[in-house]
Write an enzyme that holds these catalytic residues in place. Structure first.
Site, mmCIF file in Angstrom:
data_model
loop_
_atom_site.group_PDB
_atom_site.id
_atom_site.type_symbol
_atom_site.label_atom_id
_atom_site.label_comp_id
_atom_site.label_asym_id
_atom_site.label_seq_id
_atom_site.Cartn_x
_atom_site.Cartn_y
_atom_site.Cartn_z
ATOM 1 N N GLY A 71 28.945 13.670 -2.603
ATOM 2 C CA GLY A 71 29.421 14.146 -3.892
ATOM 3 C C GLY A 71 29.527 13.068 -4.945
ATOM 4 O O GLY A 71 29.887 13.351 -6.092
ATOM 5 N N ASP A 277 28.798 8.067 11.217
ATOM 6 C CA ASP A 277 29.008 8.508 9.829
ATOM 7 C C ASP A 277 28.157 9.748 9.543
ATOM 8 O O ASP A 277 27.800 10.016 8.402
ATOM 9 C CB ASP A 277 28.680 7.398 8.840
ATOM 10 C CG ASP A 277 29.427 7.511 7.516
ATOM 11 O OD1 ASP A 277 30.257 8.432 7.391
ATOM 12 O OD2 ASP A 277 29.172 6.698 6.617
#
Length: 380
Positions: A71, A277
């Site tokens: 984002g 991740d």
């Protein structure tokens, strides 16, 4: 179900040699020599010839954006939720989900729901409360309450330091946050760790050193990730691990080289873990902090780098496996995970000489066969 895995070369992660593994229900109940006739007459029992295969614990991935992340480049750069088939294809049987930069449009309710969905699919899941932000956003209103009252919450993270995307907390604010998580862990029998995202800024791990040097903070409560951004940061991580904290490398194409450098710097391997991740964004910024590139992290990188680490001079498969099994289980206080031994969850990978997963089990349930996932999410 009763499953007998016969004659595998067992790394638990320490090397045990050729052994049989007996699985009853969701647990390993015995490792050693098991006569076939002891199980063949039992209902719903199966015997699997594992000779020529290597048996290792299912991997624990302590940093996964299970509900998506990203984002930083705007709404269109939000990454998608992870698929359970992608997780198990990488040999991972346990994940810890986290939010990242975006703790506004992504919520802990979403994170918790996704964790429960993945567990219903067939793997083990936990989550961190909080995000990059300090003060932390939570489900109940406080970190300590989240850790104590919500079964899947084992700590707070990923809290950002030394990064432009950090909320620039003071060391005093970090001490309060770590203490809340730690006390929550004491009250609930959980890890109560604080998982720190470490950025590339020159301060590196200085805030965490101050935490341990200036406050009565338990070192095992501190868990720092992304430590391979620079040689200076890696050396700083070696120093932090020497104080009793756990440090974590995000798997990438050069992770094995980073592990080698960590060893050469005198780093304590028992205080080191690897994570993927996965489904988080890997943004690239220019000198002015503008986003110029974006990729999505993959969990398969973690699996690949473990075998690369096992080939390092002076390092063996047991040490490489510990980075994604026993070390992680110890850091997260998951005593039933990360090891092949009686009483532990039956999270087992059987791999061949080419490191293909021939069989994998999560709590006794088959999840991979001949490299292909045997479980999929409802909408896959």
């Amino acid at each position: 179900m009763v499953i007998l895995l016969q004659g595998a070369e067992v790394f638990a992660p320490e090397r045990l040699g050729q052994q049989d593994i007996l699985i009853e229900g969701q647990q390993i109940t015995y490792i050693g020599e098991v006569p076939v006739e002891a199980v063949t007459d039992l209902p719903h029992a199966s015997v699997i010839d594992a000779r020529g295969l290597t048996a290792v614990p299912g991997f624990i991935d302590p940093h996964v954006h299970i509900a998506g992340g990203g984002g930083e480049g705007g709404y269109a750069n939000r990454t998608p939720e992870i698929l359970v088939s992608d997780i198990v294809s990488a040999g991972v049987t346990t994940v810890v989900g986290c939010l990242g930069t975006d703790g506004v449009t992504r919520s802990h309710a979403d994170l918790l729901a996704k964790a429960r969905a993945l567990e219903a699919d067939g793997i083990s899941t936990y989550i961190y409360t909080g995000s990059y932000q300090v003060p932390a956003r939570t489900l109940t209103g406080t970190v300590v309450d989240d850790v104590v009252l919500i079964d899947k919450v084992i700590g707070v993270g990923e809290v950002a330091i030394s990064d432009r995307r950090s909320f620039q907390p003071t060391v005093e604010a970090l001490a309060e946050l770590v203490s809340h998580s730690h006390v929550g862990g004491l009250l609930s029998g959980k890890a109560g760790v604080t998982h720190f995202h470490v950025g590339p800024y020159w301060s590196r791990l200085a805030p965490l050193h101050r935490l341990l040097d200036e406050y009565p903070i338990a070192p095992q409560a501190v868990y720092a990730t992304h430590i391979t951004r620079s040689t200076e940061l890696l050396a700083d991580a070696v120093s932090l691990a020497a104080k009793g904290a756990t440090v974590d490398m995000t798997a990438g194409s050069t992770t094995a080289e980073s592990v080698r450098d960590y060893i050469e710097l005198g780093g304590d391997l028992t205080r080191l873990t690897l994570s993927s991740d996965a489904n988080g964004s890997l943004p690239e910024f220019d000198a002015h902090g503008r986003l110029i590139g974006l990729e999505v992290a993959k969990q398969t990188t973690l699996f690949e780098q473990v075998w690369e680490c096992a080939e390092l001079p002076g390092m063996d498969l047991s040490q490489a496996l510990a980075l994604v099994t026993s070390n992680t289980a110890d850091a997260l206080v998951l005593g039933h995970k990360g090891r092949l031994r009686s009483g532990c969850d039956a999270d087992v990978l059987l791999t061949d000489d080419q490191h293909t997963i021939r069989l994998a089990f999560s709590r006794g349930r088959e999840i991979v066969r001949d490299g292909e996932p045997q479980i999929r999410g409802t909408f896959e």
